[in-house]
Write an enzyme that holds these catalytic residues in place. Structure first.
Site, mmCIF file in Angstrom:
data_model
loop_
_atom_site.group_PDB
_atom_site.id
_atom_site.type_symbol
_atom_site.label_atom_id
_atom_site.label_comp_id
_atom_site.label_asym_id
_atom_site.label_seq_id
_atom_site.Cartn_x
_atom_site.Cartn_y
_atom_site.Cartn_z
ATOM 1 N N SER A 172 35.272 62.622 37.190
ATOM 2 C CA SER A 172 34.169 62.917 38.102
ATOM 3 C C SER A 172 34.758 63.482 39.394
ATOM 4 O O SER A 172 35.596 62.842 40.022
ATOM 5 C CB SER A 172 33.392 61.621 38.380
ATOM 6 O OG SER A 172 32.376 61.834 39.337
ATOM 7 N N LYS A 231 33.234 66.645 35.363
ATOM 8 C CA LYS A 231 31.887 66.478 35.933
ATOM 9 C C LYS A 231 32.007 66.782 37.417
ATOM 10 O O LYS A 231 32.894 66.259 38.079
ATOM 11 C CB LYS A 231 31.420 65.046 35.694
ATOM 12 C CG LYS A 231 30.446 64.456 36.718
ATOM 13 C CD LYS A 231 29.897 63.106 36.254
ATOM 14 C CE LYS A 231 29.530 62.184 37.403
ATOM 15 N NZ LYS A 231 29.044 60.856 36.947
ATOM 16 N N LYS A 287 30.006 66.875 41.183
ATOM 17 C CA LYS A 287 28.848 66.429 41.950
ATOM 18 C C LYS A 287 28.176 67.650 42.557
ATOM 19 O O LYS A 287 28.864 68.578 43.037
ATOM 20 C CB LYS A 287 29.309 65.475 43.064
ATOM 21 C CG LYS A 287 29.920 64.181 42.545
ATOM 22 C CD LYS A 287 28.863 63.279 41.939
ATOM 23 C CE LYS A 287 29.457 61.922 41.574
ATOM 24 N NZ LYS A 287 28.412 60.992 41.084
ATOM 25 N N GLU A 313 22.968 65.284 35.281
ATOM 26 C CA GLU A 313 22.809 63.839 35.488
ATOM 27 C C GLU A 313 21.961 63.565 36.726
ATOM 28 O O GLU A 313 22.249 64.072 37.809
ATOM 29 C CB GLU A 313 24.201 63.220 35.624
ATOM 30 C CG GLU A 313 24.218 61.707 35.809
ATOM 31 C CD GLU A 313 25.650 61.159 35.917
ATOM 32 O OE1 GLU A 313 26.620 61.915 35.667
ATOM 33 O OE2 GLU A 313 25.792 59.979 36.279
ATOM 34 N N ASP A 367 21.004 58.270 35.079
ATOM 35 C CA ASP A 367 21.942 57.240 35.528
ATOM 36 C C ASP A 367 21.125 56.223 36.336
ATOM 37 O O ASP A 367 20.625 55.227 35.798
ATOM 38 C CB ASP A 367 23.054 57.915 36.368
ATOM 39 C CG ASP A 367 24.013 56.946 37.046
ATOM 40 O OD1 ASP A 367 23.822 55.725 36.954
ATOM 41 O OD2 ASP A 367 24.976 57.406 37.715
ATOM 42 N N LYS A 405 26.105 52.278 32.555
ATOM 43 C CA LYS A 405 27.031 51.602 33.479
ATOM 44 C C LYS A 405 26.730 50.104 33.413
ATOM 45 O O LYS A 405 25.610 49.694 33.746
ATOM 46 C CB LYS A 405 26.813 52.072 34.914
ATOM 47 C CG LYS A 405 27.302 53.469 35.218
ATOM 48 C CD LYS A 405 27.049 53.797 36.681
ATOM 49 C CE LYS A 405 27.503 55.220 36.987
ATOM 50 N NZ LYS A 405 27.060 55.638 38.334
ATOM 51 N N GLY A 448 31.035 55.434 35.470
ATOM 52 C CA GLY A 448 32.001 54.666 36.261
ATOM 53 C C GLY A 448 31.503 54.465 37.669
ATOM 54 O O GLY A 448 30.563 55.148 38.117
HETATM 55 O O1 OSB Z 1 26.753 58.606 39.961
HETATM 56 O O2 OSB Z 1 28.206 58.400 38.471
HETATM 57 C C1 OSB Z 1 27.858 58.234 39.637
HETATM 58 C C2 OSB Z 1 30.744 56.754 41.651
HETATM 59 C C3 OSB Z 1 30.056 55.903 42.492
HETATM 60 C C4 OSB Z 1 28.698 55.831 42.420
HETATM 61 C C5 OSB Z 1 27.991 56.634 41.511
HETATM 62 C C6 OSB Z 1 28.679 57.479 40.650
HETATM 63 C C7 OSB Z 1 30.066 57.576 40.758
HETATM 64 C C8 OSB Z 1 30.877 58.484 39.970
HETATM 65 C C9 OSB Z 1 32.296 58.081 39.761
HETATM 66 O O3 OSB Z 1 30.489 59.562 39.587
HETATM 67 C C10 OSB Z 1 32.675 58.004 38.352
HETATM 68 C C11 OSB Z 1 33.979 57.259 38.173
HETATM 69 O O4 OSB Z 1 34.065 56.063 38.493
HETATM 70 O O5 OSB Z 1 34.923 57.872 37.680
HETATM 71 MG MG MG Z 2 25.832 59.357 38.258
#
Ligand code: OSB
Ligand code: MG
Length: 372
Positions: free
Chosen positions: A135, A161, A163, A214, A239, A263, A291
Site C-alpha cells: 500500500s 495499491k 492511495k 477501494e 473496507d 481486516k 492491513g
Molecule cells: O485503508 O487500507 C486502509 C492503513 C491504515 C488505515 C487504513 C488503511 C491502511 C493501509 C495500509 O492502506 C495497509 C498496510 O497495512 O499495509
Molecule cells: Mg482501505
C-alpha cells in the site's frame, strides 16, 4: 483457560517513510499491545486502533480504557474461557471491534501456544505462502510517488495499491500504470474521500485496468457504492463500510461490494474475519486481507488468515521493512518472489524481540485478577 493478568503495553515505533492517506499523515505508530496471562500460559495481541479516530471511531486511548474497564472484568470473571467465547461474552457491549479483536487475539495466541498449535493450522489455510501487495501513500510530488513505486517493484511485490483523493487520482494512476506496465496488478484506495457526485469522475479510472477501487465513498453510503458499481467497469471493493457479517451480506446483496477487504480489527477479531471469509466464499465474492500498519504480531496472524482459499487477491501483507526499520518480533516478515511465508511457529505465529520491545515501550499498565 482462566485469566490471571492483563498487561496493556504501549510502544512508540517510527515509520520508515511518512504514510499519507486521504484522512491524514502518519510518521510513527503508538501501538497498544494486549498481553494476557492465564493458567495455561500467556499470549499477545496487537490493537490496530490509531491515535486519532480518523479511520473509524476507535482510537488507541479509548481502546485501552474500554479493554481495562469494560471488557477485561467480564472475561476475567467468566471462569473458563476460550478465545471463541470473547465475542459472545462481550456482545452486549456495543462497538469497539478493534479493542475486542486485540483481546481475542491475545487469548487465541495463549490458547494455541498451550495446545502446541498455531493459527495457520487452526484456520486450515491451504497455502504455505501468500502473495504480497504493498500500500503506497500520497506524496508531495508525482516523482516521489514513482520513485517509491519503482522501489517496491524492484523488491518484487505482487501488486501495488496507491492511495487516491480528489486532485490525486487520474494522473498518479496513469503514471504508475505506465511505470509498472499493463500486466502488474494495480488498485486504488480512497478511504472515503469522494461523494456520489464524483461517480462520473471515478468511472474515468476504468481505462487503467485496475483490480479494484477501494472505499471511494463514505462508509454509510452503501447505496452510493451500488450506484458507482453499476456505472463503473472497475470492481468496487469496500473496507470501512464492512463492520460486521451483516453489513457484508447486505452490501453484497445491494451490489455495493463486488470485492471485500477483510481486516480482523475492523470486524472484531480473527474468528469473525474467518466467518466473513466463509460468507464471501458462499456468495462468490473475492476477498483480500487488508492491513493497518501492523507490527510483526498482527502481520503474522494476517498471513495465516490470508492463506484461506477465498483470499484470491493479494493482501496488504508487505514486508516488515516496508513500514519499520526494526520490528518487535524475532523473525520479521519478508517478501520473497512476491510472497510472504505463512508463519507456523506456535500461537499466532511470532516470537517477540523482548529487548527491542522494552526499548520502545512508553507505558505498561497491569491488572491482576484474583480468583476465589
Ligand atoms: O485503508 O487500507 C486502509 C492503513 C491504515 C488505515 C487504513 C488503511 C491502511 C493501509 C495500509 O492502506 C495497509 C498496510 O497495512 O499495509
Ligand atoms: Mg482501505
Amino acid at each position: 483457560m482462566r485469566l490471571e493478568q492483563l498487561e496493556l503495553r504501549r510502544i512508540a515505533i517510527d515509520l520508515v517513510v511518512p504514510f499519507r492517506t486521504s484522512f491524514g499523515t502518519e510518521t510513527s505508530r503508538d501501538v497498544l499491545l494486549v498481553h494476557v496471562t492465564t493458567d495455561v500460559g500467556d499470549g499477545w495481541g496487537e490493537c490496530v486502533a490509531m491515535t486519532e479516530p480518523v479511520y473509524s471511531p476507535e482510537f488507541v486511548d479509548g481502546a485501552q480504557l474500554v479493554i481495562r474497564d469494560h471488557f477485561w472484568p467480564v472475561l476475567a470473571s467468566a471462569g473458563e474461557v476460550r478465545a471463541a467465547d470473547v465475542e459472545p461474552l462481550l456482545a452486549h457491549l456495543h462497538g469497539h471491534p478493534m479493542a475486542k479483536a486485540a483481546l481475542e487475539a491475545a487469548l487465541l495466541d495463549a490458547e494455541l501456544r498451550a495446545e502446541g498449535s498455531n493459527l495457520h493450522a487452526r484456520f486450515g489455510g491451504d497455502r504455505d505462502r501468500v502473495p504480497s501487495g504493498v500500500s503506497v501513500g500520497i506524496f508531495p510530488t508525482l516523482d516521489e510517488l514513482l520513485a517509491q513505486v519503482q522501489g517496491y517493484v524492484d523488491e518484487g511485490y505482487a501488486r501495488i495499491k496507491i492511495k487516491i483523493e480528489p486532485g490525486w487520482d487520474l494522473e498518479p494512476v496513469r503514471l504508475v500504470r505506465d511505470l509498472i506496465g499493463p500486466d502488474m496488478g494495480l488498485q486504488v484506495d480512497a478511504n472515503t474521500a469522494y461523494a456520489r457526485t464524483d461517480i462520473d469522475h471515478l468511472c474515468r479510472l476504468d481505462e487503467f485496468d485496475l483490480l479494484l477501487i477501494e472505499q471511494p465513498l463514505p462508509e454509510e453510503d452503501l447505496l452510493g457504492h451500488a450506484q458507482l458499481a453499476a456505472a463503473s467497469s472497475t470492481p468496487i471493493c469496500l473496507d470501512e463500510s464492512i463492520v460486521s457479517i451483516r453489513t457484508a451480506a447486505d452490501a453484497i446483496e445491494l451490489g455495493a461490494a463486488e470485492i471485500i477487504n477483510i481486516k480482523p480489527g475492523r470486524v472484531g477479531g480473527y474468528l469473525a474475519a474467518r466467518r466473513m471469509h466463509d460468507l464471501c466464499v458462499d456468495r462468490g465474492v473475492p476477498v483480500w486481507c487488508g492491513g493497518m500498519l501492523e507490527t510483526g504480531i498482527g502481520r503474522a496472524a494476517n498471513a495465516a488468515l490470508a492463506a484461506l482459499p477465498g483470499f484470491t487477491l493479494p493482501g496488504d501483507i508487505s514486508a516488515s521493512s516496508r513500514f519499520y526499520a526494526r520490528d518487535i518480533v524475532t523473525e520479521p516478515i519478508t517478501v520473497d518472489d512476491g510472497h510472504v511465508a505463512v508463519p507456523t511457529t506456535p500461537g499466532l505465529g511470532f516470537e517477540l524481540d523482548h529487548e527491542f520491545l522494552d526499548a520502545i515501550t512508553t507505558s505498561v499498565e497491569q491488572v491482576r485478577t484474583e480468583h476465589a
